[in-house]
Design an enzyme around this catalytic site. Structure first.
Site, short mmCIF file in Angstrom:
data_model
loop_
_atom_site.label_atom_id
_atom_site.label_comp_id
_atom_site.label_asym_id
_atom_site.label_seq_id
_atom_site.Cartn_x
_atom_site.Cartn_y
_atom_site.Cartn_z
N GLU A 144 1.04 -1.16 -0.26
CA GLU A 144 0.10 0.17 0.14
C GLU A 144 0.55 1.30 0.40
O GLU A 144 0.10 2.22 0.72
CB GLU A 144 -1.06 0.12 1.23
CG GLU A 144 -2.07 -0.95 1.17
CD GLU A 144 -3.14 -1.10 1.66
OE1 GLU A 144 -3.43 0.11 2.61
OE2 GLU A 144 -4.18 -2.04 2.42
C1 LIG Z 1 2.19 -8.99 1.00
C2 LIG Z 1 2.11 -8.52 -0.55
C3 LIG Z 1 0.81 -8.27 -0.34
C4 LIG Z 1 0.25 -6.98 -1.61
N1 LIG Z 1 -0.94 -7.25 -1.39
C5 LIG Z 1 -0.96 -5.80 -3.10
C6 LIG Z 1 -2.71 -5.87 -2.79
O1 LIG Z 1 -3.58 -6.66 -2.45
N2 LIG Z 1 -2.88 -5.95 -4.70
C7 LIG Z 1 -1.68 -5.43 -5.49
O2 LIG Z 1 -2.29 -4.03 -6.72
N3 LIG Z 1 -0.93 -4.89 -4.91
C8 LIG Z 1 -0.06 -5.56 -3.87
N4 LIG Z 1 1.34 -5.81 -3.40
C9 LIG Z 1 2.39 -4.56 -3.88
C10 LIG Z 1 2.83 -3.77 -3.65
O3 LIG Z 1 2.14 -2.94 -3.07
C11 LIG Z 1 3.99 -3.12 -4.30
O4 LIG Z 1 5.05 -4.14 -3.43
C12 LIG Z 1 4.29 -2.44 -3.98
O5 LIG Z 1 3.56 -0.83 -3.83
C13 LIG Z 1 6.15 -1.95 -3.88
O6 LIG Z 1 6.13 -2.48 -5.26
P1 LIG Z 1 7.82 -3.07 -5.87
O7 LIG Z 1 7.56 -4.48 -4.28
O8 LIG Z 1 7.67 -3.23 -7.73
O9 LIG Z 1 8.21 -2.46 -5.14
P2 LIG Z 1 9.46 -0.89 -6.11
O10 LIG Z 1 8.52 -0.44 -6.59
O11 LIG Z 1 10.22 -2.41 -7.58
O12 LIG Z 1 10.21 -0.79 -5.88
C14 LIG Z 1 11.45 -1.14 -5.14
C15 LIG Z 1 12.37 0.04 -3.65
O13 LIG Z 1 12.98 1.02 -4.56
C16 LIG Z 1 12.06 2.16 -3.69
N5 LIG Z 1 11.24 2.79 -4.86
C17 LIG Z 1 10.95 3.06 -6.42
N6 LIG Z 1 10.78 4.01 -6.43
C18 LIG Z 1 11.17 5.01 -6.07
C19 LIG Z 1 11.43 6.04 -6.13
N7 LIG Z 1 11.00 7.07 -7.24
N8 LIG Z 1 12.18 7.03 -4.80
C20 LIG Z 1 12.78 6.27 -4.60
N9 LIG Z 1 12.81 4.68 -4.24
C21 LIG Z 1 12.08 4.32 -5.02
C22 LIG Z 1 10.67 1.38 -3.08
O14 LIG Z 1 10.13 2.16 -1.97
C23 LIG Z 1 11.56 -0.08 -2.54
O15 LIG Z 1 11.83 0.00 -1.71
C24 LIG Z 1 1.79 -6.55 -1.86
C25 LIG Z 1 3.08 -6.54 -2.69
C26 LIG Z 1 2.90 -8.22 -0.80
C27 LIG Z 1 4.92 -8.12 -0.86
#
Ligand SMILES: Cc1cc2nc3c(=O)[nH]c(=O)nc-3n(C[C@H](O)[C@H](O)[C@H](O)COP(=O)(O)OP(=O)(O)OC[C@H]3O[C@@H](n4cnc5c(N)ncnc54)[C@H](O)[C@@H]3O)c2cc1C
Length: 630
Positions: free
Chosen positions: A426
């Site tokens: 989230e």
């Molecule tokens: C258990 C679980 C439940 C989930 N449930 C849902 C759900 O129900 N529905 C849904 O749609 N999604 C869901 N998600 C997805 C979740 O919301 C995402 O994992 C989250 O938004 C982060 O995206 P990502 O993991 O792709 O990380 P990325 O976006 O790839 O980011 C990787 C790292 O880089 C950092 N980062 C990225 N961009 C920037 C920036 N511009 N500046 C600085 N730092 C940055 C991030 O903070 C993070 O530390 C779930 C994930 C998990 C693991």
């Protein structure tokens, strides 16, 4: 040293900006704080839960508590990595799937406060259960449906959802997490004009395993606006029994091991026209508003989890004797417990403040909700880490193993594992920082935008500069003026000094934001280390304000030592704030960034040392594995 902005990055930013809520129709406590105005009246007197509403929660919570204690075996769910789906019926009988759904549609129609009280109670018992309930109602179909659905859509789905039809929220994809603007899932109008055809995939969809209906965001055909092609993202309600939907993978995690989180594939899936939510092109905005509105649930779970962790720490710190004294009397352990107690108090203050204000509906809580998510998830994680340390080796041992050898089965390692994800889903902590920072600098950006844009004609630049100059000539000196010492804030008694500090520091912060704008100009958006410190200062000021207002209310009602909790919290927060100001502009940032650029390039590969490299399967082995799976 500035990174290059690719076309993709520019496009993602444009779509994200277009989906940002820009209007501020109601006052914002934190928005004003960033401008150096402490509007205490917005958070004080503390918004107590009205007696009538409290009675509703008081009636429900003991039933929920009994059901959890008698039926939900959190350790077993965690160990088997699978939920006990027979429990779903019990939750349906309690009405727990419809806590947030209005009574007219068959739900319990809870206020935000009662909903968060219930979520908090579940969070003290079983993280996986919280995830099922919260993914269903905080972000799943009921939330956007209530916010943006038509009367017909609400009548069609809300009663079914209240009766226990599980729902989910599908935004993330393998290629897009934090920047959903670049999503690849597409919906195109069906040839017969009766709806849409959806293709693509969605990752980590919590509840997706059992969901009957989900809200899914997808790209729809671009539109031309003012001669420029504009990307469109739209939101749809999708019945999960529609042909073409395949659950391709069940994800397994470090914690929350009983959740039903999946990778979903959509192949030529038909969505009827009437399932479009809100308007075409407003899907990302809908998703972001849904997340903003639902954002108070995770902080509520964290605060309640904080209380549970403190309870365990208190018990163990009294019971465990080492070096001739209960460990809680050794100052290093006491310091951790003080941190946990004071910060749990602040988390709770934030939750009941934002829940109460949300129920009254008189203020804008976008920034406060983001700060609640940021502060409570980071704080609860730190509490869990402190608790593991306080429990020593027992903190690392599973609850079952402890019980089997005759000790209290505190599930501390499970709590730690379950807690970690809160800083990621989230909206990660980094994204909360960026969201808050964007709004903190926005009032200045609006004034400086034309001046900073190279393409602005010189005449317009001069006019904008004159206008901004006139504003800042009055505003800037006024940020040095103010009276924050006694008897001002006298109503906060022993905490009035801390409130005075908040007043002075909010003006200091507003000046620092202005200085950052002057120093870095358009490059400020990329100076994340500076921006994050600004946000951390603002967040601590908000947490202090909430804690002070909460403690003052509790003390008036007879809970006098609540003042000490708030006092210790404020002292700790002030040390962090002062350190952040001291380091606001430090040359460490450039040195660190330069180092990482070199590291990413491979300049430090010599530093890797000897590691066991994983065996990469051959193409034939992969094919064989796929054949077996099929
Ligand atoms: C258990 C679980 C439940 C989930 N449930 C849902 C759900 O129900 N529905 C849904 O749609 N999604 C869901 N998600 C997805 C979740 O919301 C995402 O994992 C989250 O938004 C982060 O995206 P990502 O993991 O792709 O990380 P990325 O976006 O790839 O980011 C990787 C790292 O880089 C950092 N980062 C990225 N961009 C920037 C920036 N511009 N500046 C600085 N730092 C940055 C991030 O903070 C993070 O530390 C779930 C994930 C998990 C693991």
């Amino acid at each position: 040293m500035a990174e290059v902005k690719t076309q993709g990055a520019v496009e993602a930013m444009e779509v994200a900006e277009a989906s940002r809520e820009t209007e501020w129709e109601k006052p914002s406590f934190v928005g004003q704080l960033f401008l150096g105005n402490l509007d205490v009246d917005l958070i004080h007197p503390f918004p107590e839960q009205p007696a009538e509403d409290k009675a509703v929660g008081d009636e429900f919570l003991p039933k929920l508590e009994r059901f959890l204690a008698e039926n939900v075996d959190a350790d077993k769910i965690d160990e088997q990595g699978e939920y006990d789906y027979e429990l779903f019926d019990g939750f349906t009988k309690l009405g727990a799937w419809g806590m947030k759904i209005p009574k007219e549609y068959g739900g319990l129609g809870f206020s935000a406060t009662n909903y968060n009280r219930a979520i908090g109670m579940v969070a003290t018992w079983c993280g996986s259960t919280v995830a099922w309930l919260s993914a269903d109602q905080s972000i799943g179909v009921p939330q956007p449906l209530q916010l943006f659905g038509t009367k017909e859509q609400k009548e069609k789905w809300l009663p079914r959802l209240a009766k226990g039809a599980i729902s989910a929220f599908a935004l993330t994809e393998p290629g897009v997490g934090s920047d959903p603007a670049k999503m690849q899932t597409r919906a195109v109008p069906s040839p017969d004009g009766k709806g849409w055809i959806l293709n693509g995939e969605k990752l980590w969809c919590t509840n997706g395993l059992k969901a009957e209906v989900i809200v899914v965001m997808a790209q729809t055909p671009p539109k031309v606006v003012k001669g420029k092609e504009k990307k469109q993202i739209s939101a749809f309600i999708l019945e999960m029994n529609t042909p073409g939907i395949e659950i391709k993978h069940r994800c397994q995690f470090m914690g929350l091991r009983g959740i039903g989180n999946v990778l979903i594939d959509f192949k030529d899936v038909f969505i009827p026209k009437e399932n479009l939510l809100w308007n075409e092109g407003q899907g990302l905005k809908l998703a972001l508003i849904t997340l903003n509105t639902g954002r108070l649930t995770i902080p509520a779970g964290c605060a309640a989890g904080g209380r549970r962790m403190l309870d365990i720490a208190q018990d163990w710190a009294n019971e465990r004797v080492q070096w001739g004294a209960p460990i809680g009397k050794h100052e290093a352990v006491a310091a951790k417990i003080a941190w946990m107690a004071s910060h749990t108090f602040a988390m709770e203050a934030i939750v009941w403040l934002t829940s109460g204000l949300s129920d009254r509906g008189e203020v804008d809580l976008r920034l406060e909700a983001a700060m609640a998510k940021l502060f409570n998830t980071e704080t609860a994680w730190q509490c869990a880490d402190h608790l593991v340390q306080i429990r020593g080796g027992r903190g690392y041992e599973t609850g079952r193993s402890l019980r089997e050898r005759g000790e209290k089965g505190y599930p501390v390692e499970r709590i730690l594992r379950d807690m970690r994800i809160n800083r990621i889903f989230e909206g990660t902590s980094e994204i909360q920082h960026l969201f808050i920072a964007r709004e903190a600098v926005d009032p200045h950006m609006k004034r400086g935008y034309k001046i900073l844009q190279p393409e602005t004609p010189a005449k317009e630049k001069l006019a904008a500069a004159a206008k901004a100059g006139a504003h800042y000539a009055a505003w800037y000196p006024s940020r040095y003026l103010g009276w924050s010492h006694f008897p001002k804030f006298g109503e906060f008694g022993p905490l009035s000094g801390h409130m005075g500090y908040i007043e002075r520091t909010s003006r200091h912060l507003s000046r620092s934001i202005f200085h950052s704008m002057m120093r870095y100009q358009a490059k400020l958006e990329r100076k994340q280390m500076v921006l994050f410190r600004i946000v951390d200062i603002g967040t601590d000021l908000f947490a202090m304000s909430a804690a002070i207002s909460y403690a003052t209310m509790l003390a008036k009602k007879g809970q006098k030592n609540a003042i000490d909790l708030a006092d210790v919290f404020c002292r700790e927060a002030r040390m962090r704030i002062d350190a952040n100001f001291s380091n606001l502009f430090t040359d460490h940032d450039d040195a660190a960034y330069r180092l990482v650029l070199k590291l990413l390039k491979g300049d430090y590969d010599w530093f890797k040392g000897q590691m066991v490299e994983p065996v990469v399967p051959t193409a034939e082995q992969v094919e064989e594995a796929v054949r077996k799976l099929a």
